[in-house]
Structures are given as C-alpha cells and as structure tokens.
Design an enzyme around this catalytic site. Structure first.
Site, PDB file in Angstrom:
ATOM      1  N   HIS A  38       5.906  -0.437  -2.629  1.00  0.00           N
ATOM      2  CA  HIS A  38       5.525   0.360  -3.807  1.00  0.00           C
ATOM      3  C   HIS A  38       5.648   1.860  -3.571  1.00  0.00           C
ATOM      4  CE1 HIS A  38       2.957  -3.326  -5.132  1.00  0.00           C
ATOM      5  NE2 HIS A  38       4.221  -3.452  -5.469  1.00  0.00           N
ATOM      6  N   ASN A  90       0.822  -1.195   0.000  1.00  0.00           N
ATOM      7  CA  ASN A  90       0.000   0.000   0.000  1.00  0.00           C
ATOM      8  C   ASN A  90       0.864   1.256   0.000  1.00  0.00           C
ATOM      9  OD1 ASN A  90      -2.132  -1.782   0.171  1.00  0.00           O
ATOM     10  ND2 ASN A  90      -2.358  -1.553   2.376  1.00  0.00           N
ATOM     11  N   GLY A 130      -4.861  -9.101   3.217  1.00  0.00           N
ATOM     12  CA  GLY A 130      -5.587  -8.270   2.268  1.00  0.00           C
ATOM     13  C   GLY A 130      -4.915  -8.080   0.926  1.00  0.00           C
ATOM     14  N   CYS A 150      16.213  15.219 -11.775  1.00  0.00           N
ATOM     15  CA  CYS A 150      17.303  15.417 -10.807  1.00  0.00           C
ATOM     16  C   CYS A 150      17.196  14.529  -9.583  1.00  0.00           C
ATOM     17  CB  CYS A 150      17.385  16.881 -10.378  1.00  0.00           C
ATOM     18  SG  CYS A 150      16.013  17.427  -9.312  1.00  0.00           S
ATOM     19  N   CYS A 175      11.418  13.970  -8.540  1.00  0.00           N
ATOM     20  CA  CYS A 175      11.677  14.529  -9.864  1.00  0.00           C
ATOM     21  C   CYS A 175      12.376  13.479 -10.708  1.00  0.00           C
ATOM     22  CB  CYS A 175      12.545  15.788  -9.747  1.00  0.00           C
ATOM     23  SG  CYS A 175      13.053  16.443 -11.366  1.00  0.00           S
ATOM     24  N   SER A 184      -4.387  -9.878  -2.984  1.00  0.00           N
ATOM     25  CA  SER A 184      -4.716 -10.951  -3.922  1.00  0.00           C
ATOM     26  C   SER A 184      -3.464 -11.632  -4.458  1.00  0.00           C
ATOM     27  CB  SER A 184      -5.526 -10.392  -5.095  1.00  0.00           C
ATOM     28  OG  SER A 184      -4.708  -9.518  -5.872  1.00  0.00           O
ATOM     29  N   ASP A 241      -0.437   4.258   1.263  1.00  0.00           N
ATOM     30  CA  ASP A 241      -1.235   5.214   2.033  1.00  0.00           C
ATOM     31  C   ASP A 241      -0.638   5.617   3.372  1.00  0.00           C
ATOM     32  OD1 ASP A 241      -1.798   2.923   3.666  1.00  0.00           O
ATOM     33  OD2 ASP A 241      -3.533   2.443   2.406  1.00  0.00           O
ATOM     34  N   LEU A 295     -10.826  -8.422   7.642  1.00  0.00           N
ATOM     35  CA  LEU A 295      -9.522  -8.263   8.272  1.00  0.00           C
ATOM     36  C   LEU A 295      -9.581  -7.614   9.648  1.00  0.00           C
ATOM     37  CD1 LEU A 295      -7.630  -7.456   5.044  1.00  0.00           C
ATOM     38  CD2 LEU A 295      -6.718  -8.968   6.789  1.00  0.00           C
ATOM     39  N   CYS A 315      14.902  21.831 -10.870  1.00  0.00           N
ATOM     40  CA  CYS A 315      15.453  21.743 -12.222  1.00  0.00           C
ATOM     41  C   CYS A 315      14.411  21.863 -13.329  1.00  0.00           C
ATOM     42  CB  CYS A 315      16.220  20.432 -12.381  1.00  0.00           C
ATOM     43  SG  CYS A 315      15.137  18.976 -12.496  1.00  0.00           S
TER      44      CYS A 315
END
Length: 295
Positions: free
Chosen positions: A135, A118, A234, A146, A143, A236, A120, A278, A197
C-alpha cells in the site's frame, strides 16, 4: 452512486477457533522459504493503532478515500491538516519485537520475503530487506499531475513553515497516519502544491477505493508462487489487496498460517490461526528456532 470501499467484514457461519500452539509456525519457518504478509496488527505494539482489532480506528473513523481526496479541495485540506499532525507520531514510532523477529528470521535465511500492508516503514527500520510495500509508504509524497516523488520530511518542513502555530490536540491517531481533528481545527490549514508543476500532492500510499499498481501485485504473486508457505501476521484480511495472496497460496497448496488474535477473512484457507499477541509469539518462535532477536 459512488461505491464505498470494503471497510469491514462479518464472519458468516462457524468460525474456526484459534489456537495457542505455535508449533506449526515454528515448523514452517524451520524449513525456510516462508513469505510473510503483515498487517496493521503487527505495528500496534509500536504505538500505531490498527483498523479493526479491539478499539480499532474504524469504530470511530472513516479513512480518506481516493475519490474524496481527488474530488474535493476541502477534503484535501482536512486530510493534510490531520495527516501533518499524525505524521509526528509515525515519525517517532520504532520497530517492536514482532518487527525485530521478522528481521531476524530474514537474516537467518528463513524467509522468501515480506509483503506488508502497512505504510509505516517499520519492517525496514527493523532490518528487513526484501520488503514489498503493498500500500505504499507515508515516507514519500507523489504529485498527481507530474508524478514527481519527494520525501515526506521535506513536505513536513514546508507545511510547518506555512502553518506556523498549528498545534491542535488530536483525539486519536489512526493507522493511515491521519489524526482525529474537528473541521474547526483544520479550517485555516494551508495546503501546499508540487514545487515542480504546482499540481496536487498526495502521500505515496494506496487510499481506500484506490487500486494497488498492477506491477506491484504481480511481483507479490510471483513471491507467493516461489514461497514454501505464507505466514500472515496481524491482518484481518478484510480487503482483497491482501486476501488474494492467501487465496492464491491455498490454491497452490502452499500452507497458510495466521497469527492474529481475532478471526480473519482468511481463516478458512489457513492450516492454523494462532490467537496470541504478535510480539511475544514471534519472539517465542525465534527462541525455539535458536534465532537471536535484536533488543
């Protein structure tokens, strides 16, 4: 031809049935050293939808890919307009009882760490400390020229100023912070560049079609090697970024336990899949262990 990332998984052959017995999960946690791997399903009770569960966003929404984002200014405008609106929902989300239970297990020394798919930040908000954001996080912006990292809230303020009066109504909010808006609604949205930049800004998250940084993958692999068991919450496990750790654990004879209401791509590697909600499930496990979960 550009290859599209894997977005869905269809079970083949006989799917192992789920159970309502939380005993194996309780037993694993009681021994300590459990590594948690969490997915979007853990955050649905915080008001953030998942991708593939009942009513999941993939039934109506194709997430932005890295290839599309980097190749098209129009795609970036669409993404930032929709994400700017969706960020307001993410910014207001609060940890639910599932996140709080994981944090309580951590405080009681039962966990080897948390790997989350997640973006979040709710594990950390609940009090979990050793969290690897597989992730990335929507809290940060990077950026592409740079490499400068900046807070998402800073960009949100800049976008508010540059797009005064941008108040469209979204059809829905998605797990990646993207909001469902039409092309007409985003047509005049102004995209901003890096203040260092003037390069292209991207949320510091791994888009579909993008690879998880190798050093982050290796850190997660090391956590799997050191864990006594892997507890999947939670997810898949459709995408390889998470499934590879399930396979690694199974190959190393580390028990894999899954709490997910629907079948997963990793069920064949698991000793059990608890097919229950859950929040209530993890709270019940905490009660069995005598672990107090914050309200």
């Amino acid at each position: 031809m550009r290859m599209r990332p894997t977005l869905s998984w269809t079970p083949t052959g006989e799917v192992p049935p789920g159970t309502t017995d939380v005993g194996p999960v309780t037993d694993a946690l009681s021994s300590g050293g459990v590594l948690v791997l969490s997915g979007a399903g853990l955050s649905t009770e915080s008001g953030i939808p998942d991708y593939r569960g009942e009513g999941g966003s993939l039934s109506r929404h194709t997430p932005m890919t890295y290839q599309d984002f980097t190749a098209s200014a129009q795609a970036r405008r669409r993404y930032w307009a929709r994400s700017h609106l969706g960020w307001r929902t993410f910014g207001g989300a609060r940890p639910n009882s599932g996140h709080r239970a994981v944090a309580a297990f951590d405080r009681h020394g039962l966990l080897a760490g948390v790997i989350t798919q997640n973006v979040d930040g709710l594990h950390q908000a609940a009090g979990s400390e050793d969290v690897v954001e597989l992730h990335g996080s929507l809290e940060r912006v990077v950026c592409l020229s740079c490499g400068a990292i900046s807070p998402r809230r800073t960009l949100a303020r800049r976008l508010e100023e540059a797009n005064a009066g941008f108040e469209p109504t979204a059809a829905a909010i998605n797990p990646d912070g993207d909001a469902d808006l039409t092309d007409e609604q985003v047509r005049d949205f102004r995209v901003l560049s890096c203040t260092v930049c003037d390069g292209i800004l991207k949320p510091d998250v791994v888009f579909f079609g993008e690879s998880v940084p190798p050093q982050r993958v290796e850190r997660c692999r090391a956590m799997v090697r050191e864990a006594s068991a892997l507890l999947v919450l939670g997810s898949s496990l459709t995408v390889m970024s998470g499934l590879r750790f399930v396979r690694q654990a199974a190959q190393a004879d580390r028990p894999v336990l899954i709490v997910n209401r629907d079948p997963t791509r990793g069920d064949q590697y698991a000793v059990t899949r608890v097919a229950l909600p859950l929040g209530a499930t993890l709270t019940a496990v905490a009660d069995r262990l005598g672990v107090t979960v914050d309200k």
